[in-house]
Design a protein around this motif. Structure first.
Motif, PDB file in Angstrom:
ATOM      1  N   MET A   1      63.858 -19.527  10.859  1.00  0.00           N
ATOM      2  CA  MET A   1      64.100 -19.836   9.449  1.00  0.00           C
ATOM      3  C   MET A   1      63.106 -20.902   8.979  1.00  0.00           C
ATOM      4  SD  MET A   1      67.597 -21.150   7.616  1.00  0.00           S
ATOM      5  CE  MET A   1      68.476 -19.709   8.226  1.00  0.00           C
ATOM      6  N   ALA A   2      62.531 -20.730   7.798  1.00  0.00           N
ATOM      7  CA  ALA A   2      61.533 -21.660   7.274  1.00  0.00           C
ATOM      8  C   ALA A   2      62.163 -23.032   7.016  1.00  0.00           C
ATOM      9  CB  ALA A   2      60.929 -21.108   5.991  1.00  0.00           C
ATOM     10  N   GLU A   3      61.399 -24.073   7.310  1.00  0.00           N
ATOM     11  CA  GLU A   3      61.849 -25.443   7.081  1.00  0.00           C
ATOM     12  C   GLU A   3      61.225 -25.923   5.776  1.00  0.00           C
ATOM     13  OE1 GLU A   3      64.048 -27.110   8.722  1.00  0.00           O
ATOM     14  OE2 GLU A   3      64.298 -25.858  10.510  1.00  0.00           O
ATOM     15  N   LEU A   4      61.871 -25.601   4.654  1.00  0.00           N
ATOM     16  CA  LEU A   4      61.297 -25.878   3.348  1.00  0.00           C
ATOM     17  C   LEU A   4      61.362 -27.351   2.967  1.00  0.00           C
ATOM     18  CD1 LEU A   4      62.714 -22.811   1.359  1.00  0.00           C
ATOM     19  CD2 LEU A   4      60.499 -23.046   2.502  1.00  0.00           C
ATOM     20  N   VAL A   5      62.248 -28.109   3.640  1.00  0.00           N
ATOM     21  CA  VAL A   5      62.400 -29.530   3.327  1.00  0.00           C
ATOM     22  C   VAL A   5      61.880 -30.408   4.455  1.00  0.00           C
ATOM     23  CG1 VAL A   5      64.057 -31.368   2.791  1.00  0.00           C
ATOM     24  CG2 VAL A   5      64.394 -29.077   1.844  1.00  0.00           C
ATOM     25  N   TYR A   6      62.225 -30.073   5.697  1.00  0.00           N
ATOM     26  CA  TYR A   6      61.936 -30.946   6.832  1.00  0.00           C
ATOM     27  C   TYR A   6      60.434 -31.204   6.989  1.00  0.00           C
ATOM     28  CZ  TYR A   6      63.662 -33.145  11.162  1.00  0.00           C
ATOM     29  OH  TYR A   6      64.026 -34.043  12.133  1.00  0.00           O
ATOM     30  N   ARG A   7      59.641 -30.150   6.997  1.00  0.00           N
ATOM     31  CA  ARG A   7      58.205 -30.326   7.258  1.00  0.00           C
ATOM     32  C   ARG A   7      57.495 -31.122   6.156  1.00  0.00           C
ATOM     33  NH1 ARG A   7      57.226 -27.923  11.882  1.00  0.00           N
ATOM     34  NH2 ARG A   7      58.487 -26.102  12.496  1.00  0.00           N
ATOM     35  N   PRO A   8      57.799 -30.885   4.863  1.00  0.00           N
ATOM     36  CA  PRO A   8      57.197 -31.757   3.840  1.00  0.00           C
ATOM     37  C   PRO A   8      57.617 -33.223   3.986  1.00  0.00           C
ATOM     38  CG  PRO A   8      57.973 -29.728   2.841  1.00  0.00           C
ATOM     39  CD  PRO A   8      58.484 -29.729   4.252  1.00  0.00           C
ATOM     40  N   VAL A   9      58.871 -33.465   4.383  1.00  0.00           N
ATOM     41  CA  VAL A   9      59.324 -34.842   4.583  1.00  0.00           C
ATOM     42  C   VAL A   9      58.577 -35.483   5.750  1.00  0.00           C
ATOM     43  CG1 VAL A   9      61.282 -36.271   5.281  1.00  0.00           C
ATOM     44  CG2 VAL A   9      61.596 -34.508   3.550  1.00  0.00           C
ATOM     45  N   VAL A  10      58.347 -34.719   6.813  1.00  0.00           N
ATOM     46  CA  VAL A  10      57.558 -35.221   7.938  1.00  0.00           C
ATOM     47  C   VAL A  10      56.150 -35.593   7.478  1.00  0.00           C
ATOM     48  CG1 VAL A  10      56.447 -34.572  10.112  1.00  0.00           C
ATOM     49  CG2 VAL A  10      58.854 -34.022   9.728  1.00  0.00           C
ATOM     50  N   GLY A  11      55.554 -34.726   6.662  1.00  0.00           N
ATOM     51  CA  GLY A  11      54.220 -35.011   6.137  1.00  0.00           C
ATOM     52  C   GLY A  11      54.194 -36.272   5.301  1.00  0.00           C
ATOM     53  N   LEU A  12      55.241 -36.479   4.484  1.00  0.00           N
ATOM     54  CA  LEU A  12      55.330 -37.689   3.666  1.00  0.00           C
ATOM     55  C   LEU A  12      55.464 -38.924   4.541  1.00  0.00           C
ATOM     56  CD1 LEU A  12      55.629 -39.123   0.936  1.00  0.00           C
ATOM     57  CD2 LEU A  12      58.081 -38.606   1.029  1.00  0.00           C
ATOM     58  N   ALA A  13      56.305 -38.828   5.589  1.00  0.00           N
ATOM     59  CA  ALA A  13      56.493 -39.961   6.491  1.00  0.00           C
ATOM     60  C   ALA A  13      55.181 -40.341   7.175  1.00  0.00           C
ATOM     61  CB  ALA A  13      57.557 -39.627   7.529  1.00  0.00           C
ATOM     62  N   LYS A  14      54.434 -39.352   7.627  1.00  0.00           N
ATOM     63  CA  LYS A  14      53.149 -39.627   8.280  1.00  0.00           C
ATOM     64  C   LYS A  14      52.186 -40.312   7.313  1.00  0.00           C
ATOM     65  CE  LYS A  14      52.974 -35.988  11.808  1.00  0.00           C
ATOM     66  NZ  LYS A  14      52.234 -34.781  12.247  1.00  0.00           N
ATOM     67  N   THR A  15      52.199 -39.885   6.056  1.00  0.00           N
ATOM     68  CA  THR A  15      51.336 -40.500   5.055  1.00  0.00           C
ATOM     69  C   THR A  15      51.710 -41.959   4.834  1.00  0.00           C
ATOM     70  OG1 THR A  15      50.988 -38.390   3.926  1.00  0.00           O
ATOM     71  CG2 THR A  15      50.561 -40.401   2.664  1.00  0.00           C
ATOM     72  N   MET A  16      53.024 -42.223   4.743  1.00  0.00           N
ATOM     73  CA  MET A  16      53.472 -43.603   4.544  1.00  0.00           C
ATOM     74  C   MET A  16      53.119 -44.477   5.732  1.00  0.00           C
ATOM     75  SD  MET A  16      54.516 -43.656   1.542  1.00  0.00           S
ATOM     76  CE  MET A  16      54.925 -45.402   1.663  1.00  0.00           C
ATOM     77  N   PHE A  17      53.224 -43.943   6.942  1.00  0.00           N
ATOM     78  CA  PHE A  17      52.870 -44.726   8.125  1.00  0.00           C
ATOM     79  C   PHE A  17      51.394 -45.106   8.089  1.00  0.00           C
ATOM     80  CE2 PHE A  17      56.439 -42.492  10.694  1.00  0.00           C
ATOM     81  CZ  PHE A  17      57.382 -43.242  10.007  1.00  0.00           C
ATOM     82  N   LYS A  18      50.560 -44.204   7.574  1.00  0.00           N
ATOM     83  CA  LYS A  18      49.131 -44.501   7.465  1.00  0.00           C
ATOM     84  C   LYS A  18      48.892 -45.565   6.401  1.00  0.00           C
ATOM     85  CE  LYS A  18      47.344 -40.056   9.089  1.00  0.00           C
ATOM     86  NZ  LYS A  18      46.578 -38.821   8.716  1.00  0.00           N
TER      87      LYS A  18
END
Length: 242
Positions: A1-18
């Motif tokens: 099943m596609a992760e329509l929310v989880y993966r974008p949130v992970v991407g946002l978290a990685k951006t904030m960590f940077k």
């Protein structure tokens, strides 16, 4: 099943960590199973711990479903995100519902994240572990994966202001080898062994941590036994009783 929310949130978290220029040191991710169910167990010192726990599972291409307080799911911002990421709400008055939800997730091959201390440790030392993680692993027939993190309390923890600026804060994570939880074992014994293993990983993370307090005022994030000014568990219990 596609992760329509989880993966974008992970991407946002990685951006904030940077943006914050965090110095993340994670070792042991290979101990997280690439397939099948598992219970990921961690110490709890920050409101952001689940994000870093989840980050440790990404090299194995796994997404973790965390058990979290039901009130977080009622929040107008965090609620839709938590539900979209298929995390598991925990209502302490109806714990059997959360347990059944977590058990079904494990049997479906998911990794479920659990903080067995139940609440953030304001002493930044390990509190007692509840046996739910061990019982889940036993009943689902999956391993327990111990983990410890250190430094996240400097970003956002109970009783301290948030630090979301470009701080270069180090965050150290250590993931240990999986522990088996057979039905023949007593859940209490498994829980004690699990806590011992998390303590060993926490000790290792603290030894590897590259930063030290810059002075007395900055030592709040260091436990008393390491020379810091964080309250001990005994002091916290005494304050609660008072």
């Amino acid at each position: 099943m596609a992760e329509l929310v989880y993966r974008p949130v992970v991407g946002l978290a990685k951006t904030m960590f940077k943006v914050w220029d965090l110095k993340i040191d994670c070792q042991g991710s290979e101990n997280i199973p690439r397939t099948g169910g598992a219970v990921l167990v961690s110490n709890h010192i920050s409101y952001l711990d689940f994000i870093f726990n989840g980050l440790a599972a990404l090299p194995q291409k796994r997404l973790v479903r965390f058990m979290a307080k039901e009130s977080v799911f009622r929040h107008k911002v965090s609620g839709p995100l938590m539900r979209g990421m298929k995390h598991i709400p925990v209502d302490r008055e109806q714990g059997e519902t959360a347990y059944a939800h977590a058990l079904a997730s494990l049997r479906a091959g998911e990794i479920v994240g659990v903080f067995p201390e139940a609440t953030i440790s304001q002493s930044f030392t390990l509190k007692g572990f509840k046996s739910g993680a061990a019982r889940l692993a036993q009943e689902a027939g999956v391993p327990l994966v111990p983990m410890a993190l250190w430094g996240t309390q400097r970003l956002w923890t109970k009783g301290q202001p948030r630090n979301f600026k470009r701080s270069h804060t180090p965050v150290t994570m250590r993931v240990g080898e999986a522990l088996e939880a057979s039905r023949e074992q007593y859940a209490g014994a498994i829980t004690r062994r699990l806590r011992e293993r998390v303590q060993e990983l926490l000790d290792a993370a603290q030894r590897a941590y590259p930063a030290r307090p810059r002075g007395a005022e900055d030592s709040w994030w260091l436990p008393a036994h390491l020379g810091g000014t964080a309250p001990t568990n005994e002091q916290l219990r005494a304050a609660e009783a008072h």
